[in-house]
Enzyme design. Structure first.
Site, short mmCIF file in Angstrom:
data_model
loop_
_atom_site.label_atom_id
_atom_site.label_comp_id
_atom_site.label_asym_id
_atom_site.label_seq_id
_atom_site.Cartn_x
_atom_site.Cartn_y
_atom_site.Cartn_z
N PHE A 263 70.03 9.75 17.45
CA PHE A 263 69.35 10.76 16.64
C PHE A 263 69.10 11.93 17.59
O PHE A 263 68.65 11.73 18.72
CB PHE A 263 68.04 10.20 16.07
CG PHE A 263 67.36 11.17 15.15
CD1 PHE A 263 67.81 11.32 13.85
CD2 PHE A 263 66.32 11.95 15.59
CE1 PHE A 263 67.20 12.24 13.00
CE2 PHE A 263 65.71 12.88 14.75
CZ PHE A 263 66.16 13.02 13.45
N ASP B 80 64.67 3.10 21.25
CA ASP B 80 64.11 3.83 20.12
C ASP B 80 64.23 2.92 18.90
O ASP B 80 65.34 2.59 18.47
CB ASP B 80 64.88 5.14 19.91
CG ASP B 80 64.33 5.95 18.75
OD1 ASP B 80 63.76 5.36 17.80
OD2 ASP B 80 64.49 7.18 18.76
N TYR C 280 56.76 6.02 9.90
CA TYR C 280 56.83 6.51 8.51
C TYR C 280 58.06 6.03 7.76
O TYR C 280 58.26 6.43 6.62
CB TYR C 280 56.72 8.04 8.44
CG TYR C 280 57.60 8.81 9.40
CD1 TYR C 280 58.95 8.96 9.17
CD2 TYR C 280 57.04 9.42 10.51
CE1 TYR C 280 59.74 9.70 10.04
CE2 TYR C 280 57.82 10.16 11.39
CZ TYR C 280 59.16 10.30 11.15
OH TYR C 280 59.93 11.02 12.02
N LYS C 281 58.85 5.18 8.40
CA LYS C 281 60.03 4.64 7.71
C LYS C 281 59.66 3.27 7.14
O LYS C 281 58.90 3.18 6.19
CB LYS C 281 61.21 4.60 8.67
CG LYS C 281 61.60 5.99 9.21
CD LYS C 281 62.80 5.91 10.13
CE LYS C 281 63.07 7.24 10.82
NZ LYS C 281 63.55 8.28 9.89
N ARG D 202 73.46 7.92 2.67
CA ARG D 202 72.68 6.85 3.30
C ARG D 202 71.81 6.17 2.27
O ARG D 202 71.11 6.84 1.49
CB ARG D 202 71.75 7.42 4.39
CG ARG D 202 72.39 7.80 5.66
CD ARG D 202 71.35 7.90 6.80
NE ARG D 202 70.06 8.41 6.38
CZ ARG D 202 68.99 8.50 7.18
NH1 ARG D 202 69.06 8.06 8.44
NH2 ARG D 202 67.86 9.00 6.74
#
Lengths: 437, 437
Positions: B149, B218, B243-244, B410
């Site tokens: 990312f 990560d 937050y995922k 996705r």
């Protein structure tokens, strides 16, 4: 609805209120009646506590709970991912930055909200060193206000270590004499967190510029309490928190100001994807965005940020000059009440008397027995515990300030919601506590 | 209460459902009925949208709104400054860190919550370089997952620049071959944000250690979706967002894991006052706290943080192994449905088939006309816009995934609230859109 009409339990059950007290209480009532900001108090959730700790955590603005409930239930709960665009989440840091900007004398497009003050100090100092070193690689010193709130000093040390510089502590007032050809950056607090002293932002900024260096101002204790005038005085960079006089809530996001002229050379040590020119391009090479956006790092904490946005609404019709006038009147009045009520020698103000040198707080040292000329007396000593115990008792009696080791009682005055009758009551209760202590 | 019984507007008004579709819908109903996590869906605020974007922003847990309302109205509004102590605000970063720790296989006292993922990547990489260079100053390379990312790569470049290192991009799978005597730190994503590929954490960690370097993982796309086992595999440092799959809310605070063995040498580049051994001593000299606290920086954003704390309650009785089993079942089933429903050649999964290499998302490339063997057909091309338009139409029809340029759809599968009937419906609607497109 003046609090002066509500006697405290102590006052009600204690000694009769003398004529001197009555005179100050009457004066307070008159000052409250004439206060153009008086109506703003209703915009906050307050009770009959005298809250003089808004310089640490501002009171809750009434606009926040319904707005935050909507952010959570509808924007997050119903729209979910769509809110990044449809609810304006993605652009919140710049949008709210512009709201803060007006309060610190900055034109739009120069302030971005996000991260903590400490993180923003790091961005600002490192980026400022990089700009300064483009002017001359020999600029390898960072001058730091020696009485700074500690985090600024710790972070400046880290910034120095990581940019090959050295930190030199210097009294804020001595910066004009100390700044020189080797100075890269000067980091100063606009108002000292401990004493409440207001430093000379225009003069210091001019002196730093004359030496070819950059200045970073920490506005934590001035923003929302007095005019700052960043653009007018040509400040280079500034940082501040939003949970004190701006009432953004506990740990609300901080902000970073980068003067427009420096933005193209602002080279962030924290170049997160939110500061990329095309963040959703997901490119492996970093290309910084232009403008204030370049100061962003990662995904903004939307709940805290939108609570702050709602909190800032209260400022829409408030001239900061009115806030400053009331702030000085409040602190003047508090100092007078303390002088009249508190037994001689028991406290000593370390906040400057001159208006030009005073922020929006009053700091009182609780004198040690020796200093107070009362050998063996009092129980209020310079040791940790003495002043701390006084503050604990004040809080118990409904007057909330805070205590800073070893012997400082801090009282912050938030002109948007603090009234003169409260100030009189605070001084009266303080006198009671010290007399009984 | 299976969503399979709710026909979409499209299905209701469109072509009759064929026997193959019926078979998969029946299978979905059976899988839902046997799902041990099925009841957890009621802990979230959901509607009849098929929400497959929990890998970007998790849905709202029902525990959050009442808790946050209390934090605002009572803790901030009534207790104000007292809440730092009385409401446990000050210790929230470590307390919530311990809650996250359990989900990523870390014992207590090693995880602290706060700041953004990007800021934590900076702390972790710089601190890891410093530890590695104590082992040998010649260690001056940082290997970074080349498909990372983007923010990790940008921040790693900054960390490298500020510590005298160089960044070498390398495929995550090639780390064992690439790591060597000059490697200081390896920064790898546990699950690739784009393809959903799960990288080999135990094997890569062992290879990095064999070369005498440190690894920073990560966990943004793995925490809450599968077992991580930080302690068990001897990971050095790790970061992640909340937050995922952890459903902490938009921009909820991230976390930092520093293995206990490294804590005494963890030398933060962001040594804010919250990481001081005695933060209220206000000393001008920095003395770091011990333990996870050393990873803190500035004042924590309490509103976002306590929303996260409430969101994490849903995990109290959930074994992460159950989550993993369901996640694999969901992605298997989605791939099967897509294979059956979607016209041949219109999409191609870039998510690995092997369970050991798959996270909790499926990424489908919308093939360009040429690749799909349909010259001139379709309107779904590899150009930006093609797959983006498909996703826009999916969202319009109540199936929410997201789009990553240039051509990736996705779909994230959150085992706590996503059911098999929803998965079947998502594939069915996707097929409809592609067929009509």
């Amino acid at each position: 609805m003046s609090d002066a009409t509500i006697p405290t339990a102590e006052a009600a059950g204690g000694e009769p209120i003398g004529p001197e007290r009555t005179a100050l209480a009457d004066e307070a009532a008159g000052l409250d009646a004439a206060d153009p900001l008086r109506a703003k108090r209703a915009a906050f959730t307050l009770d009959d506590t005298v809250y003089l700790d808004g310089n640490s955590l501002g009171a809750l603005p009434r606009a926040v709970p319904p707005r935050l409930a909507d952010v959570v239930a509808r924007e997050w709960g119903e729209l979910r991912i769509r809110s990044w665009e449809e609810s304006g989440w993605w652009t919140a840091p710049e949008r709210i930055g512009d709201r803060v900007a007006r309060l610190i004398g900055a034109g739009p497009g120069q302030v971005v909200v996000g991260d903590s003050t400490s993180v923003n100090v790091f961005k600002a100092v490192v980026a400022a060193v990089r700009i300064a070193q483009q002017r001359g690689a020999h600029r390898d010193q960072i001058l730091v206000d020696e009485a700074t709130f500690p985090t600024d000093g710790y972070i400046a040390e880290s910034a120095a270590r990581m940019t090959g510089c050295t930190v030199l502590p210097v009294a804020a007032g001595d910066v004009p004499a100390a700044v020189g050809a080797r100075t890269a950056v000067v980091l100063v607090n606009h108002v000292d967190y401990r004493t409440g002293r207001l430093h000379d932002l225009p003069g210091t900024t001019a002196a730093v510029h004359a030496a070819g260096a950059l200045v970073v101002w920490d506005l934590c204790h001035s923003a929302g309490a007095l005019p700052v005038g960043l653009d007018a005085h040509g400040v280079d960079l500034a940082v501040g928190c939003t949970y004190k006089y701006l009432n953004g809530g506990p740990g609300a996001p901080a902000y970073l100001y980068v003067a427009r002229a420096h933005q193209p050379r602002f080279d962030s040590p924290l170049p997160g994807w939110n500061s990329h020119a095309d963040p959703f391009g997901m490119a492996s090479a970093y290309t910084p965005a232009g403008g204030a956006v370049r100061g962003r790092v990662g995904t903004p904490d939307i709940l805290s940020m939108l609570a702050l946005e709602a909190a800032l609404e209260v400022w829409d019709d408030v001239p900061i000059e009115d806030v400053r006038a009331k702030s000085l009147a409040l602190t003047d009045f508090f100092l007078r009440c303390v002088e009249r009520y508190v037994p001689a020698g028991r406290v000593r103000s370390i906040t400057p008397t001159a208006h030009a040198e005073r922020g929006s707080q009053v700091a009182l040292r609780c004198a040690a027995a020796g200093e107070a000329g009362e050998p063996g007396g009092a129980g209020v000593t310079a040791e940790a515990g003495g002043a701390g115990e006084v503050m604990t008792e004040l809080v118990r009696r409904g007057v909330v300030g805070d205590f800073r080791r070893p012997d400082v009682l801090r009282f912050g005055f938030t002109p948007l919601y603090t009234g003169f009758a409260e100030v009189e009551r605070a001084a009266r209760v303080l006198a009671d506590v010290l007399r009984e202590g």
